[in-house]
Motif scaffolding. Structure first.
Motif, PDB file in Angstrom:
ATOM      1  N   MET A  34       0.833  -1.194   0.000  1.00  0.00           N
ATOM      2  CA  MET A  34       0.000   0.000   0.000  1.00  0.00           C
ATOM      3  C   MET A  34       0.878   1.259   0.000  1.00  0.00           C
ATOM      4  O   MET A  34       0.587   2.243  -0.697  1.00  0.00           O
ATOM      5  CB  MET A  34      -0.929   0.005   1.206  1.00  0.00           C
ATOM      6  N   MET A  35       1.978   1.234   0.762  1.00  0.00           N
ATOM      7  CA  MET A  35       2.887   2.372   0.778  1.00  0.00           C
ATOM      8  C   MET A  35       3.525   2.569  -0.600  1.00  0.00           C
ATOM      9  O   MET A  35       3.666   3.704  -1.076  1.00  0.00           O
ATOM     10  CB  MET A  35       3.967   2.150   1.844  1.00  0.00           C
ATOM     11  N   MET A  36       3.918   1.451  -1.233  1.00  0.00           N
ATOM     12  CA  MET A  36       4.479   1.562  -2.574  1.00  0.00           C
ATOM     13  C   MET A  36       3.463   2.127  -3.562  1.00  0.00           C
ATOM     14  O   MET A  36       3.791   2.963  -4.417  1.00  0.00           O
ATOM     15  CB  MET A  36       4.967   0.194  -3.044  1.00  0.00           C
ATOM     16  N   MET A  37       2.220   1.686  -3.438  1.00  0.00           N
ATOM     17  CA  MET A  37       1.166   2.214  -4.310  1.00  0.00           C
ATOM     18  C   MET A  37       0.955   3.704  -4.060  1.00  0.00           C
ATOM     19  O   MET A  37       0.764   4.492  -4.995  1.00  0.00           O
ATOM     20  CB  MET A  37      -0.136   1.448  -4.089  1.00  0.00           C
ATOM     21  N   MET A  38       1.010   4.093  -2.777  1.00  0.00           N
ATOM     22  CA  MET A  38       0.844   5.513  -2.463  1.00  0.00           C
ATOM     23  C   MET A  38       2.002   6.330  -3.033  1.00  0.00           C
ATOM     24  O   MET A  38       1.805   7.426  -3.582  1.00  0.00           O
ATOM     25  CB  MET A  38       0.756   5.707  -0.952  1.00  0.00           C
ATOM     26  N   VAL A  39       3.226   5.788  -2.923  1.00  0.00           N
ATOM     27  CA  VAL A  39       4.382   6.489  -3.503  1.00  0.00           C
ATOM     28  C   VAL A  39       4.237   6.615  -5.020  1.00  0.00           C
ATOM     29  O   VAL A  39       4.514   7.664  -5.616  1.00  0.00           O
ATOM     30  CB  VAL A  39       5.680   5.751  -3.121  1.00  0.00           C
ATOM     31  N   MET A  40       3.807   5.521  -5.669  1.00  0.00           N
ATOM     32  CA  MET A  40       3.609   5.554  -7.112  1.00  0.00           C
ATOM     33  C   MET A  40       2.530   6.560  -7.505  1.00  0.00           C
ATOM     34  O   MET A  40       2.672   7.300  -8.481  1.00  0.00           O
ATOM     35  CB  MET A  40       3.248   4.161  -7.627  1.00  0.00           C
ATOM     36  N   MET A  46       2.705  13.968  -9.219  1.00  0.00           N
ATOM     37  CA  MET A  46       3.735  14.976  -9.484  1.00  0.00           C
ATOM     38  C   MET A  46       4.028  15.073 -10.977  1.00  0.00           C
ATOM     39  O   MET A  46       4.202  16.172 -11.519  1.00  0.00           O
ATOM     40  CB  MET A  46       5.005  14.608  -8.717  1.00  0.00           C
ATOM     41  N   MET A  47       4.076  13.929 -11.658  1.00  0.00           N
ATOM     42  CA  MET A  47       4.303  13.953 -13.097  1.00  0.00           C
ATOM     43  C   MET A  47       3.158  14.633 -13.836  1.00  0.00           C
ATOM     44  O   MET A  47       3.372  15.412 -14.774  1.00  0.00           O
ATOM     45  CB  MET A  47       4.487  12.529 -13.617  1.00  0.00           C
ATOM     46  N   MET A  48       1.939  14.340 -13.406  1.00  0.00           N
ATOM     47  CA  MET A  48       0.774  15.001 -14.016  1.00  0.00           C
ATOM     48  C   MET A  48       0.820  16.497 -13.792  1.00  0.00           C
ATOM     49  O   MET A  48       0.542  17.294 -14.696  1.00  0.00           O
ATOM     50  CB  MET A  48      -0.509  14.403 -13.440  1.00  0.00           C
ATOM     51  N   LEU A  51       3.436  17.926 -15.995  1.00  0.00           N
ATOM     52  CA  LEU A  51       2.956  17.943 -17.374  1.00  0.00           C
ATOM     53  C   LEU A  51       1.967  19.066 -17.596  1.00  0.00           C
ATOM     54  O   LEU A  51       2.007  19.770 -18.626  1.00  0.00           O
ATOM     55  CB  LEU A  51       2.313  16.596 -17.699  1.00  0.00           C
ATOM     56  N   MET A  52       1.080  19.275 -16.631  1.00  0.00           N
ATOM     57  CA  MET A  52       0.112  20.366 -16.746  1.00  0.00           C
ATOM     58  C   MET A  52       0.806  21.719 -16.759  1.00  0.00           C
ATOM     59  O   MET A  52       0.448  22.616 -17.527  1.00  0.00           O
ATOM     60  CB  MET A  52      -0.890  20.288 -15.592  1.00  0.00           C
ATOM     61  N   ILE A  53       1.811  21.838 -15.874  1.00  0.00           N
ATOM     62  CA  ILE A  53       2.554  23.106 -15.843  1.00  0.00           C
ATOM     63  C   ILE A  53       3.259  23.337 -17.168  1.00  0.00           C
ATOM     64  O   ILE A  53       3.265  24.453 -17.715  1.00  0.00           O
ATOM     65  CB  ILE A  53       3.560  23.091 -14.672  1.00  0.00           C
ATOM     66  N   MET A  54       3.876  22.273 -17.726  1.00  0.00           N
ATOM     67  CA  MET A  54       4.551  22.407 -19.015  1.00  0.00           C
ATOM     68  C   MET A  54       3.577  22.770 -20.122  1.00  0.00           C
ATOM     69  O   MET A  54       3.867  23.621 -20.971  1.00  0.00           O
ATOM     70  CB  MET A  54       5.267  21.104 -19.359  1.00  0.00           C
ATOM     71  N   MET A  55       2.402  22.130 -20.109  1.00  0.00           N
ATOM     72  CA  MET A  55       1.394  22.455 -21.125  1.00  0.00           C
ATOM     73  C   MET A  55       0.921  23.892 -20.978  1.00  0.00           C
ATOM     74  O   MET A  55       0.721  24.600 -21.966  1.00  0.00           O
ATOM     75  CB  MET A  55       0.215  21.492 -21.014  1.00  0.00           C
ATOM     76  N   LYS A  56       0.754  24.317 -19.713  1.00  0.00           N
ATOM     77  CA  LYS A  56       0.318  25.696 -19.491  1.00  0.00           C
ATOM     78  C   LYS A  56       1.379  26.675 -19.971  1.00  0.00           C
ATOM     79  O   LYS A  56       1.082  27.698 -20.610  1.00  0.00           O
ATOM     80  CB  LYS A  56       0.034  25.904 -18.009  1.00  0.00           C
ATOM     81  N   LEU A  57       2.660  26.342 -19.663  1.00  0.00           N
ATOM     82  CA  LEU A  57       3.741  27.202 -20.147  1.00  0.00           C
ATOM     83  C   LEU A  57       3.795  27.218 -21.669  1.00  0.00           C
ATOM     84  O   LEU A  57       4.028  28.262 -22.286  1.00  0.00           O
ATOM     85  CB  LEU A  57       5.081  26.712 -19.580  1.00  0.00           C
TER      86      LEU A  57
END
Length: 307
Positions: A34-40, A46-48, A51-57
């Motif tokens: 469960m901890m590994m799933m939470m980290v993932m 964070m990646m999303m 990505l959103m910040i990059m798309m906005k930029l």
């Protein structure tokens, strides 16, 4: 019997302990998963977000690029169209000034006739200074005298042209001296003739014609003739409607328009100097290095034919 029962109970208790330990291990494994799933999930979030910040930029950059492109296009259009608008306004302004100058010149002619004691019968309507050939115009009496003056001006101008074109043949020493300074070319009748013929090949003969007309104007003393010559020079070389218009800057044109209110023999002095400088800096070096000048020197170097 009691011993067997106790052994069984001990075995069962050990089995229960083992099962509990296994359950604890399984719970720990599940918690780790469960901890590994939470980290993932956190990494994916964070990646999303990244990505959103990059798309906005990228969108902002695209918008900025689009705005910059539109701005540059507008500036280029304004740069291209502004000279046309300025030229149109300048043409209209110059046309107004020309009409005003013509009217002032006409009024000065009428005043000159008044001072000479030759008041026309219809002088009240003479200031219209008609430029058409309408026979019903009320300024025909003034036109008669103006046509006479204009005819004399044209005759004198023709004489100037003939004298320049039929100037005496220069000597070899005189022709060689032209390469030392432009002033020697302009002070020589043969030099003016040869230089004017060269300007004709470059389609800039009007510069020499304007300069010569100004020189003739300076020699005139009769006020009426001066006013007529000034008007004629303005029409031939200054007006934007003339095919022989010379190249003058706006400052010199403003000076001319002010001087036209009271025409004198020095009305075009500043314009004449500007055209003189233009010929000296632009046309004169090309003439000295031209084939025409070289052929002239070669012809003059040849001995004259024996009689």
């Amino acid at each position: 019997m009691m011993m067997n029962v106790m052994v069984v109970m001990v075995v069962m208790m050990m089995m229960m302990v083992v099962m509990m330990m296994m359950m604890v291990v399984m719970v720990m494994v599940m918690m780790m998963m469960m901890m590994m799933m939470m980290v993932m999930m956190l990494l994916m979030a964070m990646m999303m977000l990244k990505l959103m910040i990059m798309m906005k930029l990228m969108r902002m950059r695209m918008r900025m690029v689009t705005i910059m492109m539109v701005t540059m296009t507008m500036m280029m259009l304004m740069t291209c169209l502004s000279p046309l608008a300025v030229y149109g306004s300048e043409c209209a302004e110059m046309r107004k000034r020309q009409i005003q100058v013509y009217q002032e010149a006409a009024a000065s002619v009428v005043q000159a006739r008044h001072r000479m004691g030759e008041t026309p019968t219809n002088a009240s309507n003479a200031c219209c200074f008609c430029w058409c050939c309408c026979c019903s115009c009320s300024c025909l009496t003034v036109r008669g005298e103006e046509e006479t003056i204009q005819r004399s001006v044209c005759e004198r101008r023709t004489e100037i042209t003939i004298n320049c074109e039929e100037s005496p043949r220069p000597t070899l020493e005189e022709a060689r001296s032209w390469s030392t300074s432009f002033e020697k070319v302009m002070k020589s009748a043969a030099g003016c003739s040869c230089f004017r013929q060269f300007l004709r090949t470059e389609f800039s003969e009007e510069n020499m014609m304007f300069w010569m007309a100004c020189e003739e104007l300076k020699k005139e003393t009769n006020k009426t003739v001066v006013e007529e010559k000034v008007r004629q020079i303005y029409e031939d070389f200054i007006s934007i409607l003339s095919p022989k218009e010379v190249s003058l800057d706006s400052h010199v044109r403003d000076v001319i328009n002010r001087n036209m209110l009271e025409p004198t023999s020095h009305t075009f002095e500043e314009a004449q100097q500007q055209i003189y400088t233009l010929m000296q800096r632009d046309s004169y070096p090309r003439y000295i290095n031209s084939a025409e000048y070289a052929d002239l020197l070669k012809t003059l170097e040849e001995p004259p034919p024996e009689p």
